[in-house]
Design a protein around this motif. Structure first.
Motif, mmCIF file in Angstrom:
data_model
loop_
_atom_site.group_PDB
_atom_site.id
_atom_site.type_symbol
_atom_site.label_atom_id
_atom_site.label_comp_id
_atom_site.label_asym_id
_atom_site.label_seq_id
_atom_site.Cartn_x
_atom_site.Cartn_y
_atom_site.Cartn_z
ATOM 1 N N THR A 22 -57.766 32.549 -40.481
ATOM 2 C CA THR A 22 -59.138 33.035 -40.274
ATOM 3 C C THR A 22 -59.152 34.206 -39.300
ATOM 4 O O THR A 22 -59.866 35.197 -39.509
ATOM 5 C CB THR A 22 -60.030 31.898 -39.747
ATOM 6 N N PRO B 116 -54.949 27.192 -40.412
ATOM 7 C CA PRO B 116 -56.226 27.741 -40.875
ATOM 8 C C PRO B 116 -56.912 28.630 -39.844
ATOM 9 O O PRO B 116 -57.516 29.648 -40.202
ATOM 10 C CB PRO B 116 -57.045 26.481 -41.170
ATOM 11 N N THR C 26 -50.287 22.190 -49.020
ATOM 12 C CA THR C 26 -50.772 22.151 -47.643
ATOM 13 C C THR C 26 -50.444 20.785 -47.042
ATOM 14 O O THR C 26 -50.065 19.856 -47.748
ATOM 15 C CB THR C 26 -52.292 22.365 -47.580
ATOM 16 N N VAL D 229 -60.361 27.008 -45.488
ATOM 17 C CA VAL D 229 -59.039 27.625 -45.670
ATOM 18 C C VAL D 229 -58.157 26.720 -46.527
ATOM 19 O O VAL D 229 -57.478 27.173 -47.458
ATOM 20 C CB VAL D 229 -58.367 27.897 -44.311
ATOM 21 N N TRP E 187 -61.958 25.129 -41.071
ATOM 22 C CA TRP E 187 -60.615 24.599 -41.341
ATOM 23 C C TRP E 187 -60.529 24.136 -42.800
ATOM 24 O O TRP E 187 -59.586 24.468 -43.518
ATOM 25 C CB TRP E 187 -60.336 23.446 -40.385
#
Length: 356
Positions: free
Chosen positions: A146, A142, A211, A200, A197
């Motif tokens: 970003t 993440p 994920t 995302v 975090w």
């Protein structure tokens, strides 16, 4: 306040502990009592007596990183003599080696590079997907996503959508450390906060991407911070998350600015067991042989873990902190059989490739 014995009995009957309960279990719970409870939950969730692993490779495409986390021994400044960004051909060669041994998962992670924008990753991921369609591209954290969005002046949603279209299949949970901003400010002050975090991971799930979630513990956090992290993962999953697994691992202090000592084996096993007890909505708990070694990973299979993660043909970040455990596929299978379980190679999405 419920006694530990009463709490353990109730959890065994289906009661879900709250944060206060979990903290008491972590601080005052007996190691073997917690292990037995976590093991019973694992056996209920995974009654087939199967322990899985994935054949993967961790390719660190760069070690240049603006974050400069105090617990990391891998990052370099852009001007450092040993700073690097891998060329595409180098990356392709590494993936070819992975495919040659029957590998199915590519884990590409690097640093927060100040100049690598979305186009660099799109070209690379498109080329990887064209050459190696059988490999799951399970890459970027993440924080990296970003950073890519910021460098490219995109929103996280736009960046993720473009990365997915280019060939990013799923997002690993790296960079979670402890999902408490007070701790993050101490150990990784330049990295995104816990809500960044989470944002995302929420967006990846919304886009249909699987994920995972991780936790690095044993640095400066308290037991309450560990409990908060685990519950935040649980609550993210309840809010539409797509976590297939949770992977707690211990801070490695060697060669780092932060220094200090790593967590003990007992502390690792208690946190692992608590993770299985609390995370009733995350299907798989992964043991970290990379930081714990083979023998402790074997013990972890009786403390809630049902998966041993990847064989990792290559791993550089933990190794930079002085931790050099390695394991071949044959050793992984032998470890699982030695603990009395059936062994199976899986994909990133936990589909069985082959049983051994």
């Amino acid at each position: 306040m419920k006694s530990i014995e009463t709490m353990v009995e109730k959890i065994g009957q289906g009661y879900h502990p709250n944060r206060e309960d979990a903290l008491k279990l972590l601080i005052d719970g007996d190691l073997l009592q917690l292990g037995k409870l976590a093991d019973s939950i694992r056996r209920r969730r995974h009654p087939e007596n199967l322990v899985t692993f994935v054949v993967d490779r961790n390719i660190n495409y760069t070690n240049i990183c603006e974050s400069k986390c105090r617990f990391c021994a891998f990052y370099r400044d852009e001007a450092a003599p040993d700073a690097f960004v891998l060329a595409e051909e180098e990356i392709f060669e590494k993936i070819e080696e992975l495919v040659a041994v029957g590998g199915t998962q590519l884990l590409m992670q690097g640093g927060l590079h100040p100049a690598l924008g979305i186009e660099w990753f799109e070209r690379l991921f498109q080329a990887i997907k064209a050459r190696f369609p059988q490999v799951q591209n399970h890459s970027l954290s993440p924080a990296e996503i970003t950073q890519i969005a910021q460098v490219s002046r995109l929103t996280v949603t736009e960046a993720l959508r473009r990365l997915k279209e280019a060939g990013l299949d799923s997002v690993p949970g790296g960079g979670a450390e402890i999902l408490v901003d007070r701790i993050r400010r101490e150990i990784s002050p330049k990295k995104i906060g816990w809500e960044g975090w989470a944002a995302v991971m929420h967006e990846a799930a919304r886009l249909g991407m699987p994920t995972t979630a991780t936790m690095m513990f044993g640095s400066t956090e308290s037991p309450a911070d560990i409990v908060e992290h685990i519950y935040r993962v649980r609550e993210l999953q309840m809010d539409g998350g797509s976590f297939t697994a949770f992977i707690p691992w211990t801070y490695q202090s060697g060669n780092t600015e932060l220094g200090g000592k790593s967590a003990t084996g007992v502390e690792y096993l208690k946190v692992l067991a608590l993770s299985r007890i609390v995370l009733d909505n995350v299907p798989n708990i992964q043991a970290s042989w990379v930081t714990q070694g083979a023998k402790m990973a074997q013990v972890a299979l009786f403390f809630g873990a049902n998966d041993l993660g990847g064989t990792m043909l290559e791993e550089n970040v933990v190794a930079a902190a002085g931790c050099h455990f390695r394991m071949s596929m044959a050793e992984m299978v032998e470890l699982i059989h030695g603990a009395g379980f059936r062994a199976a190679q899986r994909t990133t999405l936990y589909n069985i490739v082959k049983e051994y």
